[in-house]
Scaffold this active site. Structure first.
Site, short mmCIF file in Angstrom:
data_model
loop_
_atom_site.label_atom_id
_atom_site.label_comp_id
_atom_site.label_asym_id
_atom_site.label_seq_id
_atom_site.Cartn_x
_atom_site.Cartn_y
_atom_site.Cartn_z
N HIS A 83 0.83 -1.21 0.00
CA HIS A 83 0.00 0.00 0.00
C HIS A 83 0.87 1.26 0.00
CE1 HIS A 83 -2.89 2.80 2.30
NE2 HIS A 83 -3.28 2.77 1.05
N GLU A 86 2.03 2.04 -3.49
CA GLU A 86 0.95 2.68 -4.26
C GLU A 86 0.91 4.18 -3.99
OE1 GLU A 86 -3.28 3.84 -3.21
OE2 GLU A 86 -3.13 1.67 -2.98
N GLU A 163 5.14 10.71 2.98
CA GLU A 163 3.92 9.94 2.69
C GLU A 163 3.43 9.13 3.90
OE1 GLU A 163 0.97 9.85 0.06
OE2 GLU A 163 2.89 10.87 -0.21
#
Length: 1009
Positions: A83, A86, A163
């Site tokens: 994840h 991504e 992130e």
């Protein structure tokens, strides 16, 4: 297989479903492995590609990069890394840094979230783009972005750190009641398999601490071109040119190593059912879930396709039964539904879910299992199968008629499943032929056999969810044993179905006449005034061959009611809907409409009453019959129907009270709109004040007088066929002798709301199972009457500008949120033609509770900066591009035109000429677009928002309530600095007292169990 040969679009368009030839096929015939309609192949480096030309929407392309890798391949120290990769793809690649890729895509009109997105599941990761292709270079640039995702994602320490916050916030957002229940069910279903421990969201500790090296290793190991496919479906003049672009951007790329072998991760079956009684204090109600696992079957032959149709018929027939049961006297549940879905690559699940009243889970479970057992013993009736056959036939007919108008995103998804699941793509023409041929051959016995897949010995998991523990595992086992015993003795009676009338309308109405007809060629509409006073406006379109939409509205709603009547009348739609507003009970009407695509709904709002419909052109008569019944049916409340509505409403209210967000939402509403009875939430004590007779009487009057209503119809209409139906069923609605609820739009009572004149900053603390934090920041808005058309458009542009810039600050720069929303509320204003319009602009996001105030200040700083310095040229250009692309897409949709025409009638500049009103609104949009340069946007921000924005706003933050123990500890720790040893002693005594009380309450709870 002897199937319909390919036809040119012109011929196929004229080829109706009813004249479609049956397929001459054998059950053993195999489907072609190559997908129909696509330019399909692979590159030497292993990348697979699918390219198809499709013109819906025009000048757009739906792109995707699919990777056969998900969370299940992660090692323990990598849980959540799939994840994270991504997320990083949109953050930094070889060519783009610091989310510049998102900014580029937005600059060409591909809005973040709506047009550029990605998802990670246990088995795969999919990146999706929806981009304009009206300029030659745009498609090439978009494909190059997918190429960057495939092998050029950058994983530096700075990239990962930026992130982490967004991923953690997504994780935190998933830890609400629904998330916890879903995760618990997943683990229970996948027990014994690696899937059970590989939820895609991962582990919080891994997300917080994973190193860039670990992420990079995962990316390089699993992102191999042999495991990938590019899909491009769009308005292409030549698919070979698109293939050449894919080759240009991908052909020279080579993965670092040989293709990794993607392991199979089996999910063990089990003969004995598993049971779980899940207690979730924040649950939205009590529920029962029955899940049975079966291996995923392959769809290779016509026989496999027939089996899939029979399976669909089974779930459809079962759902119809469950709906009818839920509407009978003293039902065991409020709702129940059944479906089959592929859970993970090797496993398919039959899932049945019911919602019920508190303390009702065992009763609901018994009813669910009993119905499955009834099907196993007696099967479905021929009439039930005939009904679901008609439903499926209606669906495939609609798809066939609109085969040349399918959305590119839908076709893209079909090719994705071909790559990921090996599902054949045979084309809608072939599917239509197959279904038309096979559906009539499928018997009731064949459908009923699928009830065996819901056997409790078929890897079954039975789970209850309750806010407080009432059902125990022994109770669930006892229910299973009871039903099994009754089934073994065949001591379950057959299904007893309702009598179904043949006609919706019992007495044929006398058609009305056209009193006046007006043409408005500039917007392509015709307006009729009928003899009963109803105004009808229709627009013929060719966007979708099997769609007609309509909405009727009139002024005057709940704002006109005195406070003592409000609660009862606001419940009118719900109570009347349960009884049947079209002259038949909902469970009966469902069977009457089988095989027809026609639905009508109603809404009673603050200032307007509306009915809306969606139907096939061939079922327009049925839809208009429903409208006729709406106006001529006198709904009378029955005790049973009222009891069901009240129980469902009470459960919904209790669920809201358990939800931590309820107190937060109530405070926001109370603060920004005042403590008016209209804005107050309904409480259980209010339900006791409801008078069902008054509620139904009010609803009946809401849709009684046709002379008040304006109806707009948009879609594939043939006036020669439609006008007689309009005159018969709309013109035939009798007009009352005296006007009923007849209001002038300029004389309506406005809702009392006033935005606070000062700055208000508040925290709402709610008890939570896991810490959540939500922020809502609101500013008052006032639009001046003299420039209303332009100001309305300015507000729309500014809200998108604010959303984009705040996202850039909070997520892309500081990495502290997952998403942000900016919305405008102007709905509290009465629809008068004069006066200024007041409302508010809201900024909302969720975040870590510890940094909420810091992020609020960052938002205020950014809005202040935009007011003081203005946005950049690039900022304005991006917003204009996003709006233009959305506008272009809308022009190809019936819903868009329906809404535009309705707004033209409801506009304050409407005085009888709908085209003039439409053009004024269009001119307002054009003026704003032409004038929207940075200085104009800055001026609008100063004019429409308080200037400076820090002068007047409200902010409410939802925070978790601290435990009494922590509160006392904090208080005494702070106090101890001044009071010494005595305070420390008191701290121990107080903490012990709180702990004792907590343990006593826990033991009391345990004793009750």
């Amino acid at each position: 297989m002897d199937l319909l040969p390919a036809e040119t679009p012109q011929i196929a368009q004229r080829h109706g479903f009813r004249s479609l030839k049956l397929a001459n096929v054998s059950m053993e015939d195999a489907f072609d492995l190559n997908p129909v309609g696509a330019h399909y192949g692979s590159l030497e480096n292993g990348l697979c590609y699918y390219v198809r030309s499709n013109s819906k929407p025009r000048m757009r392309a739906a792109l995707a990069l699919a990777v056969k890798v998900g969370s299940v391949v992660e090692e323990e120290h990598e849980r959540g890394v799939a994840h994270i990769v991504e997320h990083l793809a949109f953050s930094a690649t070889k060519k783009y840094t610091n989310h510049d890729l998102i900014k580029f895509l937005e600059s060409i009109g591909a809005e973040f979230g709506a047009c550029q997105n990605a998802s990670t599941s246990a088995d795969e990761t999919i990146y999706e783009l929806l981009v304009p292709v009206d300029k030659p270079e745009l498609l090439s640039q978009a494909i190059s972005v997918l190429a960057e995702f495939s092998s050029e994602v950058r994983v530096s320490a700075d990239d990962l750190e930026k992130e982490r916050g967004a991923v953690l916030e997504e994780y935190r957002g998933s830890r609400n009641a629904n998330g916890r229940m879903q995760d618990a069910h997943w683990v229970l279903m996948m027990e014994g398999s690696k899937y059970a421990e590989r939820l895609p969201i991962g582990l919080e500790k891994v997300v917080r601490t994973v190193s860039p090296e670990t992420v990079k290793q995962f990316y390089q190991r699993w992102y191999h071109l042999h495991n990938m496919a590019v899909v491009a479906v769009g308005d292409f003049s030549n698919t070979q040119d698109v293939v050449d672009l894919i080759k240009l951007h991908f052909e020279k790329k080579a993965s670092a190593s040989s293709p990794p072998v993607i392991p199979n991760f089996p999910v063990p079956s089990h003969e004995q059912p598993r049971f779980s009684c899940f207690v979730e204090s924040e649950a939205g109600g009590s529920a029962v879930m029955i899940s049975c696992k079966i291996p995923v079957g392959e769809l290779k032959t016509v026989k496999d396709y027939r089996d899939s149709l029979a399976e669909s018929m089974f779930h459809c027939a079962l759902n119809q039964r469950y709906f009818k049961i839920s509407r009978r006297k003293d039902p065991s549940y409020f709702s129940c539904s059944s479906a089959a879905d592929v859970f993970v690559r090797p496993v398919k699940a039959y899932i049945m879910t019911a919602t019920c009243k508190e303390k009702g889970t065992t009763e609901a479970l018994e009813s669910m299992l009993m119905e499955i057992a009834r099907v196993r013993i007696h099967g479905f009736s021929d009439r039930e199968i005939s009904t679901v056959r008609a439903l499926l036939m209606s669906e495939i007919e609609s798809a066939y008629l609109e085969r040349d108008q399918m959305q590119s995103t839908s076709l893209r998804d079909e090719y994705l499943q071909h790559f990921l699941r090996k599902e054949p793509v045979v084309g809608i023409e072939c599917e239509a032929q197959l279904q038309k041929t096979i559906l009539p051959l499928i018997s009731a016995a064949e459908v009923s056999r699928y009830s065996e897949n819901f056997s409790t010995s078929c890897s079954c998991v039975i789970k209850t969810v309750e806010p407080r523990l009432h059902a125990k595992i022994d109770d669930l086992k006892a229910v299973v044993q009871k039903v099994d015993s009754l089934e073994a003795k065949k001591d379950i009676s057959p299904w007893d179905d309702d009598h179904i009338p043949e006609e919706i309308v019992n007495s044929i109405p006398d058609p009305g006449d056209i009193v006046q007809q007006s043409e408005f060629p500039s917007i392509g509409v015709t307006e009729l005034i009928l003899s009963n006073g109803m105004k009808v406006c229709y627009k013929c379109t060719d966007f979708l061959d099997d769609q007609v939409l309509f909405t009727g509205f009139t002024y005057g709603g709940l704002s006109e009611l005195p406070e003592d009547e409000y609660i009862s009348c606001s419940m009118g739609s719900t109570i009347a809907g349960e009884i049947g507003i079209f002259g038949h009970r909902p469970s009966v009407l469902m069977d009457m409409l089988a095989g027809k695509r026609a639905e009508v709904g109603t809404k009673v709002g603050a200032y307007m009453r509306t009915f809306s419909g969606d139907c096939s052109p061939s079922d327009l008569e049925t839809a208009l019959q429903l409208v006729y019944q709406l106006f001529t049916t006198n709904v009378v409340p029955g005790d049973e129907e009222v009891k069901i509505v009240m129980e469902m409403t009470e459960e919904a209210i209790r669920a809201q009270e358990r939800d931590p967000y309820t107190a937060f939402a109530n405070r926001v509403r109370d603060l920004n709109y005042g403590n008016s009875f209209f804005f107050r939430p309904i409480r259980i004590s209010d339900l006791r004040k409801v008078d069902p007779r008054s509620a139904c009487e009010y609803f009946n009057n809401c849709f009684k007088d046709p002379s008040n209503f304006t109806v707009v119809i948009v879609g594939n209409l043939d006036p020669a066929m439609s006008l007689p139906l309009i005159l018969k069923y709309l013109g035939g609605i009798p007009k009352p002798t005296l006007p009923v609820l007849h209001f002038n739009r300029d004389d309506l009572k406005g809702l009392p709301f006033t935005f606070p004149a000062k700055i208000i900053r508040e925290v709402v603390r709610s008890p939570m199972v896991e810490a959540q934090c939500s922020v809502q920041l609101a500013f008052p808005v006032e639009l001046k009457n003299e420039a209303m058309m332009e100001e309305i458009h300015f507000v729309g542009f500014l809200s998108k500008l604010l959303e984009t810039k705040i996202m850039q600050v909070l997520r892309f720069k500081h990495g502290q949120i997952y998403s942000v929303g900016v919305s405008v509320f102007l709905g509290g204003n009465k629809p008068s033609r004069t006066g200024d319009v007041r409302g508010d602009i809201n900024v909302n996001f969720s975040c870590d509770p510890d940094i909420a105030w810091k992020l609020v200040d960052l938002v205020l700083d950014e809005i202040s900066r935009l007011q003081e310095e203005g946005p950049s040229d690039q900022d304005v250009s991006t917003i204009l591009e996003i709006e233009q692309r959305a506008h272009e897409n809308g022009l190809q949709e019936n819903y868009y035109w329906l809404e535009r025409i309705l707004r033209s009638y409801q506009s304050r500049v409407y005085f009888g000429d709908v085209s003039a009103s439409f053009e004024v609104q269009d001119e307002g949009r054009s003026k704003v677009r032409e004038s929207l340069i940075p200085s104009a946007a800055q001026s609008a921000l100063q004019r429409i928002l308080p200037y400076l924005c820090r002068k007047q706003y409200t902010v409410v933050i939802l925070m978790p309530r601290e435990s009494r123990l922590n509160t006392l500890k904090t208080w005494f720790q702070n106090s101890a600095k001044g009071y010494g040893r005595e305070a420390k002693i008191l701290t121990v005594i107080a903490a012990s007292a709180v702990l004792f009380v907590s343990l006593w309450r826990y033991s009391r709870t345990r004793t009750k169990v």
